[in-house]
Design a protein around this motif. Structure first.
Motif, mmCIF file in Angstrom:
data_model
loop_
_atom_site.group_PDB
_atom_site.id
_atom_site.type_symbol
_atom_site.label_atom_id
_atom_site.label_comp_id
_atom_site.label_asym_id
_atom_site.label_seq_id
_atom_site.Cartn_x
_atom_site.Cartn_y
_atom_site.Cartn_z
ATOM 1 N N LYS A 1 49.113 64.772 36.370
ATOM 2 C CA LYS A 1 48.323 64.303 35.240
ATOM 3 C C LYS A 1 47.369 63.158 35.609
ATOM 4 C CE LYS A 1 51.723 65.295 31.579
ATOM 5 N NZ LYS A 1 52.560 64.652 30.542
ATOM 6 N N GLU B 1 55.062 66.476 37.908
ATOM 7 C CA GLU B 1 54.292 66.714 36.687
ATOM 8 C C GLU B 1 53.459 65.486 36.310
ATOM 9 O OE1 GLU B 1 57.472 67.351 37.083
ATOM 10 O OE2 GLU B 1 57.411 69.555 37.119
ATOM 11 N N GLN B 2 54.064 64.301 36.449
ATOM 12 C CA GLN B 2 53.320 63.071 36.158
ATOM 13 C C GLN B 2 52.191 62.859 37.177
ATOM 14 O OE1 GLN B 2 56.749 60.418 36.222
ATOM 15 N NE2 GLN B 2 56.530 60.024 34.009
ATOM 16 N N GLU C 1 52.391 56.690 29.949
ATOM 17 C CA GLU C 1 53.022 57.873 30.536
ATOM 18 C C GLU C 1 54.328 57.551 31.255
ATOM 19 O OE1 GLU C 1 52.127 61.032 30.316
ATOM 20 O OE2 GLU C 1 50.370 60.602 29.056
ATOM 21 N N THR D 1 57.790 58.746 40.667
ATOM 22 C CA THR D 1 56.921 59.558 39.812
ATOM 23 C C THR D 1 57.202 61.041 40.030
ATOM 24 O OG1 THR D 1 55.199 57.857 39.978
ATOM 25 C CG2 THR D 1 54.528 60.027 39.190
ATOM 26 N N THR D 2 57.327 61.795 38.952
ATOM 27 C CA THR D 2 57.621 63.233 39.063
ATOM 28 C C THR D 2 56.344 63.997 39.416
ATOM 29 O OG1 THR D 2 57.145 63.665 36.732
ATOM 30 C CG2 THR D 2 59.397 62.965 37.293
ATOM 31 N N ILE E 1 54.554 55.723 34.003
ATOM 32 C CA ILE E 1 54.282 55.733 35.444
ATOM 33 C C ILE E 1 54.034 54.298 35.884
ATOM 34 C CG2 ILE E 1 52.778 56.623 37.264
ATOM 35 C CD1 ILE E 1 52.051 58.922 35.356
#
Length: 360
Positions: A268, A264-265, A332, A261-262, A334
């Motif tokens: 969120k 940015e993710q 998303e 997972t980045t 994820i």
């Protein structure tokens, strides 16, 4: 008939006059009792005041034969009687008066207990049942007081009797101290109400719904279906967790996402969870945080409050949150984490095989 014939120093006419006076007073008391029961009862039905109902209950316990024992003593006051007859009449009047006071006291006690039982019957059937113990103790104390007062007025020295009752009471209490401990524990449960019938409680490692609160034991129905019986004294010594008394249920749950997972993710995710929780009608969102790096996942912790503490509604809400979270994270891109182990090889290992010796 000669009304001047004497009996115990008084003429027949005097005796008849005394008897007539006693009967007249008795009849007046009976008429007063009838008026209170018949007339006042009509007024009591139209009011919510408990005092008039209590007065009627006490009047119903008036015993005319006991009243006659007192009125006979009053009617013979003007007669000249021998000392022995005077003592007998005084004793009869004293016993009758205190017996009548005892009946009136019993009526008041029973009225109060019945009124209390009716108020608690809808919400606490166990308390209403256990009031039998309170009624028994009240009856014993009331009649003990009446007996001692009657004996004292009859000229009996009650000091030694009270001392003997005290010593006997101590001996009995020591012999049945476990039973008395459970009895008083039952009264404590009735008065203090740490739980009532229908409450879901946890005691040490046992849990279930309260079915019965008795004089000696309390019984709960466990989740497995069996009945668990607790001694009342032992139950009050334990720490009882009453889930029925919860006004709100605090819920904490965690989940993990993949290390792929980045940032940015990951940033969120708390906002996604907040939107999902706030969408539930019975849930009040508290917080959602990325709180640690796990062994094989990025771990998040979520806290929310259930406005209705019922367990089934909590499970329905949690299920809805879990399903919505799965859909939102899939949208998303994820993924949820699962236990993984990665093996990294720094450089390939070259293996040389020696040639086999040739046959000569």
């Amino acid at each position: 008939m000669d009304w001047n014939v004497e009996l115990l120093g008084n003429t027949i006419g005097d005796w008849l006059t005394a008897l007539g006076l006693a009967l007249t007073i008795n009849v007046v008391v009976g008429l007063l009792k009838w008026a209170i029961i018949a007339r006042l009862a009509r007024v009591a039905k139209q009011t919510s005041i408990a005092l008039d109902d209590a007065f009627i209950a006490v009047a119903r316990r008036t015993r005319q034969w006991l009243i006659f024992g007192v009125t006979l003593f009053i009617g013979t006051r003007y007669l000249e009687l021998p000392e022995r007859v005077e003592a007998v009449l005084t004793g009869v009047a004293t016993v009758a008066a205190f017996l009548q006071l005892g009946f009136w006291g019993m009526a008041g006690l029973e009225f109060w207990l019945e009124r209390y039982r009716q108020r608690t019957l809808q919400t606490d059937a166990g308390a209403a049942t256990s009031l039998a113990a309170l009624s028994f103790i009240g009856r014993v104390l009331l009649w003990a007081i009446v007996l001692l007062l009657a004996l004292d007025n009859l000229g009996v020295d009650v000091t030694a009797l009270v001392a003997g009752l005290g010593v006997g009471g101590i001996a009995v209490a020591l012999a049945v101290q476990n039973i008395l401990g459970d009895l008083f524990a039952s009264l404590s449960i009735v008065i203090d109400k740490p739980f009532v019938i229908g409450d879901f409680i946890i005691v040490d490692n046992y849990m279930g719904t309260v079915e019965h609160v008795g004089l000696k034991t309390t019984r709960i129905r466990s989740l497995g279906g069996e009945q668990i019986v607790f001694s009342n004294a032992d139950l009050l010594k334990a720490r009882v967790r009453n889930y029925k008394r919860m006004y709100e249920r605090r819920v904490v749950f965690t989940f993990g996402v993949l290390y792929q997972t980045t940032p940015e993710q990951a940033e969120k995710i708390p906002r996604i969870v907040e939107e999902i929780v706030r969408a539930q009608p019975l849930a009040r969102f508290d917080r959602a945080h990325f709180f640690k790096f796990g062994d094989s996942s990025l771990d998040y912790e979520v806290v929310y409050w259930m406005k209705d503490p019922e367990y089934a509604k909590y499970m329905d809400t949690q299920q809805a949150i879990n399903l919505a979270l799965m859909r939102a994270l899939a949208k998303e891109g994820i993924g949820f984490a699962y236990p993984t182990r990665s093996l990294y090889v720094e450089a390939p290992v070259r293996v040389e095989v020696a040639p086999a010796p040739s046959a000569s």
